[in-house]
Write a protein that holds these residues in place. Structure first.
Motif, PDB file in Angstrom:
ATOM      1  N   ASN A 286     -17.476   8.138   2.651  1.00 15.12           N
ATOM      2  CA  ASN A 286     -16.273   8.442   3.425  1.00 15.12           C
ATOM      3  C   ASN A 286     -15.315   9.255   2.556  1.00 15.12           C
ATOM      4  OD1 ASN A 286     -16.954   6.844   5.789  1.00 15.12           O
ATOM      5  ND2 ASN A 286     -16.610   5.045   4.508  1.00 15.12           N
ATOM      6  N   ARG A 287     -14.649  10.216   3.152  1.00 12.92           N
ATOM      7  CA  ARG A 287     -13.750  11.108   2.420  1.00 12.92           C
ATOM      8  C   ARG A 287     -12.303  10.701   2.674  1.00 12.92           C
ATOM      9  NH1 ARG A 287     -16.342  15.702   0.628  1.00 12.92           N
ATOM     10  NH2 ARG A 287     -14.432  16.953   0.688  1.00 12.92           N
ATOM     11  N   TRP A 288     -11.518  10.655   1.598  1.00  7.58           N
ATOM     12  CA  TRP A 288     -10.125  10.223   1.655  1.00  7.58           C
ATOM     13  C   TRP A 288      -9.235  11.346   1.129  1.00  7.58           C
ATOM     14  CZ3 TRP A 288      -9.187   5.244   3.550  1.00  7.58           C
ATOM     15  CH2 TRP A 288     -10.329   4.453   3.693  1.00  7.58           C
ATOM     16  N   SER A 289      -8.295  11.790   1.939  1.00  6.73           N
ATOM     17  CA  SER A 289      -7.415  12.903   1.577  1.00  6.73           C
ATOM     18  C   SER A 289      -6.178  12.420   0.832  1.00  6.73           C
ATOM     19  CB  SER A 289      -6.985  13.661   2.834  1.00  6.73           C
ATOM     20  OG  SER A 289      -8.101  14.223   3.489  1.00  6.73           O
ATOM     21  N   LEU A 290      -5.935  13.000  -0.335  1.00  5.23           N
ATOM     22  CA  LEU A 290      -4.727  12.716  -1.092  1.00  5.23           C
ATOM     23  C   LEU A 290      -3.547  13.447  -0.454  1.00  5.23           C
ATOM     24  CD1 LEU A 290      -7.036  11.979  -3.121  1.00  5.23           C
ATOM     25  CD2 LEU A 290      -5.546  12.837  -4.943  1.00  5.23           C
ATOM     26  N   PRO A 291      -2.308  13.119  -0.835  1.00  5.73           N
ATOM     27  CA  PRO A 291      -1.172  13.940  -0.391  1.00  5.73           C
ATOM     28  C   PRO A 291      -1.400  15.409  -0.765  1.00  5.73           C
ATOM     29  CG  PRO A 291      -0.391  11.920  -1.395  1.00  5.73           C
ATOM     30  CD  PRO A 291      -1.876  11.963  -1.637  1.00  5.73           C
ATOM     31  N   ALA A 292      -0.733  16.320  -0.059  1.00  8.25           N
ATOM     32  CA  ALA A 292      -0.977  17.751  -0.234  1.00  8.25           C
ATOM     33  C   ALA A 292      -0.866  18.186  -1.686  1.00  8.25           C
ATOM     34  CB  ALA A 292      -0.008  18.551   0.633  1.00  8.25           C
ATOM     35  N   SER A 293       0.068  17.603  -2.434  1.00  7.90           N
ATOM     36  CA  SER A 293       0.232  17.957  -3.843  1.00  7.90           C
ATOM     37  C   SER A 293       0.532  16.706  -4.657  1.00  7.90           C
ATOM     38  CB  SER A 293       1.361  18.973  -4.013  1.00  7.90           C
ATOM     39  OG  SER A 293       1.540  19.325  -5.375  1.00  7.90           O
ATOM     40  N   VAL A 294      -0.281  16.472  -5.683  1.00  5.29           N
ATOM     41  CA  VAL A 294      -0.100  15.320  -6.570  1.00  5.29           C
ATOM     42  C   VAL A 294      -0.027  15.826  -8.007  1.00  5.29           C
ATOM     43  CG1 VAL A 294      -1.103  13.188  -7.447  1.00  5.29           C
ATOM     44  CG2 VAL A 294      -1.342  13.765  -5.021  1.00  5.29           C
ATOM     45  N   THR A 295       1.047  15.481  -8.711  1.00  7.59           N
ATOM     46  CA  THR A 295       1.205  15.890 -10.107  1.00  7.59           C
ATOM     47  C   THR A 295       1.126  14.653 -11.000  1.00  7.59           C
ATOM     48  OG1 THR A 295       2.606  17.769  -9.505  1.00  7.59           O
ATOM     49  CG2 THR A 295       2.694  17.015 -11.788  1.00  7.59           C
ATOM     50  N   ILE A 296       0.192  14.666 -11.936  1.00  9.12           N
ATOM     51  CA  ILE A 296       0.013  13.533 -12.844  1.00  9.12           C
ATOM     52  C   ILE A 296       1.171  13.515 -13.841  1.00  9.12           C
ATOM     53  CG2 ILE A 296      -1.492  12.502 -14.578  1.00  9.12           C
ATOM     54  CD1 ILE A 296      -3.842  13.828 -13.182  1.00  9.12           C
ATOM     55  N   PRO A 297       1.923  12.405 -13.940  1.00  6.15           N
ATOM     56  CA  PRO A 297       3.090  12.350 -14.829  1.00  6.15           C
ATOM     57  C   PRO A 297       2.692  12.197 -16.294  1.00  6.15           C
ATOM     58  CG  PRO A 297       2.743  10.240 -13.781  1.00  6.15           C
ATOM     59  CD  PRO A 297       1.726  11.153 -13.182  1.00  6.15           C
ATOM     60  N   SER A 298       3.705  12.065 -17.130  1.00  8.67           N
ATOM     61  CA  SER A 298       3.478  12.008 -18.574  1.00  8.67           C
ATOM     62  C   SER A 298       2.658  10.788 -18.986  1.00  8.67           C
ATOM     63  CB  SER A 298       4.826  12.000 -19.311  1.00  8.67           C
ATOM     64  OG  SER A 298       5.621  10.894 -18.885  1.00  8.67           O
ATOM     65  N   GLY A 299       2.683   9.722 -18.187  1.00  6.04           N
ATOM     66  CA  GLY A 299       1.914   8.537 -18.527  1.00  6.04           C
ATOM     67  C   GLY A 299       0.421   8.691 -18.343  1.00  6.04           C
ATOM     68  N   GLY A 300      -0.003   9.746 -17.688  1.00 11.28           N
ATOM     69  CA  GLY A 300      -1.426  10.010 -17.521  1.00 11.28           C
ATOM     70  C   GLY A 300      -2.052   9.422 -16.273  1.00 11.28           C
ATOM     71  N   SER A 301      -1.281   8.703 -15.455  1.00 10.06           N
ATOM     72  CA  SER A 301      -1.835   8.161 -14.210  1.00 10.06           C
ATOM     73  C   SER A 301      -0.729   8.027 -13.177  1.00 10.06           C
ATOM     74  CB  SER A 301      -2.507   6.812 -14.439  1.00 10.06           C
ATOM     75  OG  SER A 301      -1.547   5.825 -14.783  1.00 10.06           O
ATOM     76  N   ILE A 302      -1.134   8.029 -11.915  1.00  9.32           N
ATOM     77  CA  ILE A 302      -0.193   7.908 -10.811  1.00  9.32           C
ATOM     78  C   ILE A 302      -0.902   7.230  -9.654  1.00  9.32           C
ATOM     79  CG2 ILE A 302      -0.776  10.200  -9.898  1.00  9.32           C
ATOM     80  CD1 ILE A 302       2.116  10.478  -8.965  1.00  9.32           C
ATOM     81  N   THR A 303      -0.149   6.440  -8.888  1.00  7.75           N
ATOM     82  CA  THR A 303      -0.695   5.787  -7.709  1.00  7.75           C
ATOM     83  C   THR A 303      -0.218   6.518  -6.459  1.00  7.75           C
ATOM     84  OG1 THR A 303      -0.758   3.619  -8.783  1.00  7.75           O
ATOM     85  CG2 THR A 303      -0.832   3.652  -6.380  1.00  7.75           C
ATOM     86  N   VAL A 304      -1.148   6.925  -5.626  1.00  4.11           N
ATOM     87  CA  VAL A 304      -0.817   7.615  -4.384  1.00  4.11           C
ATOM     88  C   VAL A 304      -1.591   6.954  -3.242  1.00  4.11           C
ATOM     89  CG1 VAL A 304      -0.356   9.812  -5.528  1.00  4.11           C
ATOM     90  CG2 VAL A 304      -2.641   9.335  -4.647  1.00  4.11           C
ATOM     91  N   THR A 305      -1.157   7.210  -2.030  1.00  3.70           N
ATOM     92  CA  THR A 305      -1.854   6.688  -0.856  1.00  3.70           C
ATOM     93  C   THR A 305      -2.679   7.787  -0.222  1.00  3.70           C
ATOM     94  OG1 THR A 305      -0.109   5.072  -0.424  1.00  3.70           O
ATOM     95  CG2 THR A 305      -1.591   5.584   1.396  1.00  3.70           C
ATOM     96  N   ALA A 306      -3.985   7.552  -0.113  1.00  8.22           N
ATOM     97  CA  ALA A 306      -4.897   8.521   0.504  1.00  8.22           C
ATOM     98  C   ALA A 306      -5.215   8.080   1.923  1.00  8.22           C
ATOM     99  CB  ALA A 306      -6.175   8.642  -0.310  1.00  8.22           C
ATOM    100  N   THR A 307      -5.511   9.048   2.769  1.00  9.72           N
ATOM    101  CA  THR A 307      -5.779   8.792   4.184  1.00  9.72           C
ATOM    102  C   THR A 307      -7.206   9.176   4.518  1.00  9.72           C
ATOM    103  OG1 THR A 307      -3.465   9.281   4.712  1.00  9.72           O
ATOM    104  CG2 THR A 307      -5.034   9.273   6.547  1.00  9.72           C
TER     105      THR A 307
END
Length: 392
Positions: A124-145
């Protein structure tokens, strides 16, 4: 009952209208006053049938008048009228939705992922938000659809493949299970959400947060807890903190609503962390929980009676599964309350069998005749494969 008018009346108790039988009796009385008390108005007479047609037309018009009157209140409106009513609360009926899942994106700081896609082990394919920028900590949590509508399932740790390779994007995983999509919101669900939404301008801050979360698109279940004491409470929530457990919805939108509504200095507690930047450029990390799914195993034994069939057994299983999946977050699974859906809520098919035994367990344990307690951030789940039906 003798009536003086065939029209509906509005009183302090609401709207009411005479019954069809009362309307017909009224018309017959007036007819006899014109043509004489000895006129025959039986159901097999032309005059009697004509008056019955008039009475039915009046009764139908009264029913429509009552529906129109009731359509002005969210408590009694249905369909399009209810959808229109709730707009005054700043909400709208949820359309059929897509499953969502929180993804932890890891990679090189500053990497921007445009229109990214992650893939689970079931392809199954899950779409991330249109633009995701990884912050200085090296990881980010986003909601995919999910790209597929409906209740697409993805257990924790199964969305692990990068579908759109991007320089600097190194890995992806989902720490929690996906929140399944839902069909078009029913009238009952919308009424319940409308009732909660009135808490948005409330004087209690926690009620306002709950109202805001309930109004977010995609949110299906939620629970809120507050520890106003100076020590950690029984749920493990630190002193002077709040903890929200939210199923579905976008992780960023949830964090923003909590940050907007909570009082200054109040801590937030949970395993999902999301950075929120206020209007002054200050960044705050908001923590909340995604509910932990607890699979519930059910063993049910039936004694078949006259009229029983395998189809009825399937109905029993479906009713038990639906009951478990409708329980609120953190709710105890009470054995005694499972007997009602197990007996098909007293429907006609329930006369074809007797429930002789019912046991339950959590997390794959041995079923027993005892209630199951869940933590405040857990939610009971079930599917047909977890229900064992024995018929004697």
């Amino acid at each position: 009952m003798t009536i003086t008018t065939t029209a509906p009346t509005v009183s302090a108790a609401g709207i009411s209208a005479p019954t069809y039988a009362d309307v017909l009796d009224y018309l017959q009385t007036q007819y006899r006053a014109i043509y004489g008390a000895d006129i025959y108005l039986g159901a097999d007479s032309q005059d009697g049938q004509f008056l019955a047609i008039l009475a039915k037309a009046i009764d139908d018009a009264n029913a429509v008048a009552i529906q129109v009157y009731n359509s002005f209140s969210p408590a009694t409106a249905v369909g399009a009228a209810l959808s229109s009513n709730v707009k005054i609360n700043g909400i709208k009926r949820d359309v059929a939705s897509y499953s969502t899942v929180d993804l932890t994106i890891t990679g090189q700081a500053g990497t921007t992922i445009a229109n990214g896609v992650a893939i689970d082990i079931a392809k199954n394919r899950w779409s991330l938000p249109a633009s995701v920028t990884i912050p200085s900590g090296g990881s980010i949590t986003v909601t995919a659809t999910s790209q597929t509508p409906g209740a697409v399932q993805a257990a924790a740790g199964t969305v692990i493949t990068i579908g759109t390779p991007t320089l600097g994007w190194q890995s992806v995983t989902n720490p929690t299970a996906a929140a399944p999509g839902a069909p078009v919101e029913t009238d009952t669900q919308l009424r319940a959400r409308q009732a909660v939404s009135t808490a948005l301008p409330s004087q209690t801050v926690l009620d306002g947060i709950i109202g805001a979360i309930a109004s977010l698109a995609g949110v299906t279940r939620y629970a809120a807890f507050e520890n106003a004491a100076g020590t950690t409470d029984a749920n493990g929530i630190p002193a002077h903190s709040i903890s929200l457990v939210v199923e579905g919805g976008d992780v960023t939108s949830i964090a923003q609503e909590i940050a907007l509504k909570k009082t200054p200095g109040t801590g937030t507690y949970g395993t999902t962390a999301q950075a929120v930047t206020d209007a002054y450029g200050n960044s705050t990390t908001i923590n909340f929980y995604r509910p932990t799914d607890v699979p519930i195993t059910i063993d049910v034994s039936l004694q078949s009676l006259s009229g029983y069939s395998g189809t009825i057994g399937d109905e029993v299983i479906a009713a038990l599964v639906a009951h478990i999946n409708a329980l609120p977050i953190g709710a105890k699974v009470m054995l005694s309350r499972l007997y009602l859906p197990a007996n098909l809520n007293g429907s006609a098919d329930s006369a074809s069998f007797e429930v002789t035994s019912l046991t339950i367990a959590r997390d794959g344990g041995t079923p027993a005749a005892a209630d199951l307690t869940l933590a405040f951030n857990e939610v009971a789940t079930c599917n047909t494969s977890l229900v064992t039906l024995t018929v004697a």
